[in-house]
Design a protein around this motif. Structure first.
Motif, PDB file in Angstrom:
ATOM      1  N   ASP A   1      23.992  35.780  89.815  1.00 18.14           N
ATOM      2  CA  ASP A   1      22.552  35.564  89.799  1.00 18.14           C
ATOM      3  C   ASP A   1      21.867  36.159  88.572  1.00 18.14           C
ATOM      4  OD1 ASP A   1      22.904  34.345  92.235  1.00 18.14           O
ATOM      5  OD2 ASP A   1      22.384  36.137  93.388  1.00 18.14           O
ATOM      6  N   VAL A   2      22.533  36.982  87.822  1.00 19.66           N
ATOM      7  CA  VAL A   2      21.935  37.648  86.679  1.00 19.66           C
ATOM      8  C   VAL A   2      21.998  36.718  85.466  1.00 19.66           C
ATOM      9  CG1 VAL A   2      22.086  39.633  85.129  1.00 19.66           C
ATOM     10  CG2 VAL A   2      22.606  39.897  87.560  1.00 19.66           C
ATOM     11  N   PRO A   3      20.837  36.383  84.877  1.00 23.61           N
ATOM     12  CA  PRO A   3      20.868  35.522  83.688  1.00 23.61           C
ATOM     13  C   PRO A   3      21.422  36.301  82.490  1.00 23.61           C
ATOM     14  CG  PRO A   3      18.628  36.260  84.144  1.00 23.61           C
ATOM     15  CD  PRO A   3      19.495  36.742  85.275  1.00 23.61           C
ATOM     16  N   PRO A   4      21.991  35.578  81.520  1.00 29.41           N
ATOM     17  CA  PRO A   4      22.517  36.269  80.347  1.00 29.41           C
ATOM     18  C   PRO A   4      21.388  36.940  79.566  1.00 29.41           C
ATOM     19  CG  PRO A   4      22.601  33.893  80.030  1.00 29.41           C
ATOM     20  CD  PRO A   4      22.152  34.136  81.438  1.00 29.41           C
ATOM     21  N   PRO A   5      21.685  37.973  78.811  1.00 29.40           N
ATOM     22  CA  PRO A   5      20.652  38.652  78.019  1.00 29.40           C
ATOM     23  C   PRO A   5      20.029  37.688  76.998  1.00 29.40           C
ATOM     24  CG  PRO A   5      22.727  39.868  77.954  1.00 29.40           C
ATOM     25  CD  PRO A   5      22.979  38.601  78.674  1.00 29.40           C
ATOM     26  N   ARG A   6      18.778  37.964  76.637  1.00 29.07           N
ATOM     27  CA  ARG A   6      18.028  37.094  75.717  1.00 29.07           C
ATOM     28  C   ARG A   6      18.748  36.960  74.377  1.00 29.07           C
ATOM     29  NH1 ARG A   6      14.069  34.163  74.281  1.00 29.07           N
ATOM     30  NH2 ARG A   6      12.620  34.580  72.588  1.00 29.07           N
ATOM     31  N   GLN A   7      19.361  38.045  73.884  1.00 26.46           N
ATOM     32  CA  GLN A   7      20.069  37.985  72.613  1.00 26.46           C
ATOM     33  C   GLN A   7      21.222  36.974  72.687  1.00 26.46           C
ATOM     34  OE1 GLN A   7      19.539  40.681  74.445  1.00 26.46           O
ATOM     35  NE2 GLN A   7      19.023  42.476  73.224  1.00 26.46           N
ATOM     36  N   GLU A   8      21.901  36.954  73.803  1.00 26.41           N
ATOM     37  CA  GLU A   8      23.029  36.034  73.958  1.00 26.41           C
ATOM     38  C   GLU A   8      22.542  34.582  73.959  1.00 26.41           C
ATOM     39  OE1 GLU A   8      26.441  35.244  77.276  1.00 26.41           O
ATOM     40  OE2 GLU A   8      25.965  37.342  76.820  1.00 26.41           O
ATOM     41  N   VAL A   9      21.437  34.327  74.631  1.00 25.00           N
ATOM     42  CA  VAL A   9      20.875  32.969  74.664  1.00 25.00           C
ATOM     43  C   VAL A   9      20.475  32.547  73.248  1.00 25.00           C
ATOM     44  CG1 VAL A   9      18.967  31.567  75.525  1.00 25.00           C
ATOM     45  CG2 VAL A   9      20.096  33.186  77.049  1.00 25.00           C
ATOM     46  N   LEU A  10      19.813  33.448  72.505  1.00 25.96           N
ATOM     47  CA  LEU A  10      19.406  33.127  71.139  1.00 25.96           C
ATOM     48  C   LEU A  10      20.621  32.880  70.245  1.00 25.96           C
ATOM     49  CD1 LEU A  10      16.448  35.622  70.649  1.00 25.96           C
ATOM     50  CD2 LEU A  10      16.320  33.137  70.903  1.00 25.96           C
ATOM     51  N   LEU A  11      21.662  33.680  70.368  1.00 22.33           N
ATOM     52  CA  LEU A  11      22.868  33.478  69.569  1.00 22.33           C
ATOM     53  C   LEU A  11      23.531  32.141  69.889  1.00 22.33           C
ATOM     54  CD1 LEU A  11      24.386  37.073  69.621  1.00 22.33           C
ATOM     55  CD2 LEU A  11      23.481  35.853  67.625  1.00 22.33           C
ATOM     56  N   GLU A  12      23.516  31.750  71.166  1.00 19.06           N
ATOM     57  CA  GLU A  12      24.085  30.457  71.533  1.00 19.06           C
ATOM     58  C   GLU A  12      23.271  29.316  70.917  1.00 19.06           C
ATOM     59  OE1 GLU A  12      24.292  30.425  75.791  1.00 19.06           O
ATOM     60  OE2 GLU A  12      26.030  31.766  75.839  1.00 19.06           O
ATOM     61  N   GLU A  13      21.943  29.459  70.909  1.00 15.30           N
ATOM     62  CA  GLU A  13      21.088  28.433  70.307  1.00 15.30           C
ATOM     63  C   GLU A  13      21.339  28.333  68.805  1.00 15.30           C
ATOM     64  OE1 GLU A  13      17.068  29.408  71.381  1.00 15.30           O
ATOM     65  OE2 GLU A  13      17.398  28.903  73.494  1.00 15.30           O
ATOM     66  N   ILE A  14      21.483  29.474  68.137  1.00 12.20           N
ATOM     67  CA  ILE A  14      21.768  29.472  66.695  1.00 12.20           C
ATOM     68  C   ILE A  14      23.115  28.817  66.432  1.00 12.20           C
ATOM     69  CG2 ILE A  14      22.270  30.972  64.717  1.00 12.20           C
ATOM     70  CD1 ILE A  14      20.191  32.946  65.930  1.00 12.20           C
ATOM     71  N   ARG A  15      24.119  29.178  67.219  1.00 11.13           N
ATOM     72  CA  ARG A  15      25.457  28.581  67.067  1.00 11.13           C
ATOM     73  C   ARG A  15      25.382  27.068  67.218  1.00 11.13           C
ATOM     74  NH1 ARG A  15      28.823  29.474  71.976  1.00 11.13           N
ATOM     75  NH2 ARG A  15      27.459  27.777  72.579  1.00 11.13           N
ATOM     76  N   ASP A  16      24.699  26.602  68.273  1.00  9.72           N
ATOM     77  CA  ASP A  16      24.604  25.163  68.518  1.00  9.72           C
ATOM     78  C   ASP A  16      23.876  24.464  67.374  1.00  9.72           C
ATOM     79  OD1 ASP A  16      25.922  25.614  70.879  1.00  9.72           O
ATOM     80  OD2 ASP A  16      24.105  25.534  72.140  1.00  9.72           O
ATOM     81  N   ALA A  17      22.810  25.099  66.836  1.00 13.41           N
ATOM     82  CA  ALA A  17      22.070  24.517  65.715  1.00 13.41           C
ATOM     83  C   ALA A  17      22.956  24.444  64.473  1.00 13.41           C
ATOM     84  CB  ALA A  17      20.806  25.319  65.433  1.00 13.41           C
ATOM     85  N   LEU A  18      23.742  25.468  64.205  1.00 10.97           N
ATOM     86  CA  LEU A  18      24.636  25.456  63.057  1.00 10.97           C
ATOM     87  C   LEU A  18      25.698  24.363  63.207  1.00 10.97           C
ATOM     88  CD1 LEU A  18      25.148  29.276  62.465  1.00 10.97           C
ATOM     89  CD2 LEU A  18      23.965  27.655  60.963  1.00 10.97           C
ATOM     90  N   VAL A  19      26.208  24.184  64.404  1.00 11.73           N
ATOM     91  CA  VAL A  19      27.206  23.139  64.646  1.00 11.73           C
ATOM     92  C   VAL A  19      26.578  21.764  64.411  1.00 11.73           C
ATOM     93  CG1 VAL A  19      28.610  22.013  66.429  1.00 11.73           C
ATOM     94  CG2 VAL A  19      28.661  24.490  66.184  1.00 11.73           C
ATOM     95  N   ARG A  20      25.362  21.564  64.897  1.00 12.97           N
ATOM     96  CA  ARG A  20      24.678  20.268  64.701  1.00 12.97           C
ATOM     97  C   ARG A  20      24.425  20.012  63.216  1.00 12.97           C
ATOM     98  NH1 ARG A  20      21.647  21.898  69.243  1.00 12.97           N
ATOM     99  NH2 ARG A  20      20.016  22.645  67.854  1.00 12.97           N
ATOM    100  N   ASN A  21      23.978  21.033  62.501  1.00 16.25           N
ATOM    101  CA  ASN A  21      23.674  20.865  61.076  1.00 16.25           C
ATOM    102  C   ASN A  21      24.936  20.669  60.232  1.00 16.25           C
ATOM    103  OD1 ASN A  21      20.956  21.047  61.540  1.00 16.25           O
ATOM    104  ND2 ASN A  21      20.856  23.242  61.095  1.00 16.25           N
ATOM    105  N   SER A  22      26.030  21.278  60.622  1.00 13.90           N
ATOM    106  CA  SER A  22      27.259  21.145  59.823  1.00 13.90           C
ATOM    107  C   SER A  22      27.921  19.787  60.014  1.00 13.90           C
ATOM    108  CB  SER A  22      28.252  22.263  60.169  1.00 13.90           C
ATOM    109  OG  SER A  22      28.735  22.089  61.487  1.00 13.90           O
ATOM    110  N   THR A  23      27.610  19.091  61.088  1.00 11.43           N
ATOM    111  CA  THR A  23      28.206  17.770  61.307  1.00 11.43           C
ATOM    112  C   THR A  23      27.389  16.663  60.708  1.00 11.43           C
ATOM    113  OG1 THR A  23      27.119  17.597  63.480  1.00 11.43           O
ATOM    114  CG2 THR A  23      29.389  18.481  63.433  1.00 11.43           C
ATOM    115  N   ARG A  24      26.186  16.933  60.259  1.00 11.13           N
ATOM    116  CA  ARG A  24      25.329  15.901  59.605  1.00 11.13           C
ATOM    117  C   ARG A  24      25.772  15.731  58.154  1.00 11.13           C
ATOM    118  NH1 ARG A  24      19.338  17.694  61.656  1.00 11.13           N
ATOM    119  NH2 ARG A  24      19.665  17.163  63.826  1.00 11.13           N
TER     120      ARG A  24
END
Length: 145
Positions: free
Chosen positions: A121-144
């Motif tokens: 029931d405990v959501p992941p820490p905010r830093q972890e969510v932000l790092l996942e968003e950055i990772r996903d954005a980098l993956v999207r940008n590197s495939t363009r």
């Protein structure tokens, strides 16, 4: 041959082997306690309730001359016996050990379920969510292109 020896060393020093050895040692000690509990506490009470029957000396003589008052006397005379009383003691000891182990495993399972429910029931820490968003954005940008 050296590979087999190295593999055995790795196996022997793993935590699982050490944990298993500790479990066996504790189990042997626990068996001694349960045997004493059965022989010294439960069986005298059962004997009292059954009119003074001592299950330790409850045996059937298969081969031997005469009647023997105790199992020790029958063994000393070299008689062949079926030791029903010792078997009954062993069965009671097994049931006690099995019941205690069941209760220990049940308690451990309950604690594990509580721990799993508490962490689910405990959501992941905010830093972890932000790092996942950055990772996903980098993956999207590197495939363009």
């Amino acid at each position: 041959m050296a590979g087999v020896i190295q593999e055995f060393k790795e196996f022997a020093v793993k935590g699982n082997v050490v944990d298993m050895a500790i479990g066996i040692i504790i189990g042997a000690s626990f068996t001694t306690i349960v045997k004493s509990l059965v022989d010294d506490i439960f069986m005298p009470i059962v004997g009292l309730l059954t009119g003074g029957v001592d299950f330790t000396d409850f045996f059937i003589t298969l081969k031997g001359a005469g009647e023997y008052p105790t199992l020790a006397a029958a063994r000393a005379a070299g008689a062949v016996t079926i030791n029903l009383g010792l078997f009954i003691n062993a069965c009671i000891a097994f049931l006690i050990v099995a019941w205690i182990m069941f209760m220990v495993v049940k308690a451990m399972n309950r604690l594990q379920r509580k721990a799993e429910a508490g962490t689910a029931d405990v959501p992941p820490p905010r830093q972890e969510v932000l790092l996942e968003e950055i990772r996903d954005a980098l993956v999207r940008n590197s495939t363009r292109p």
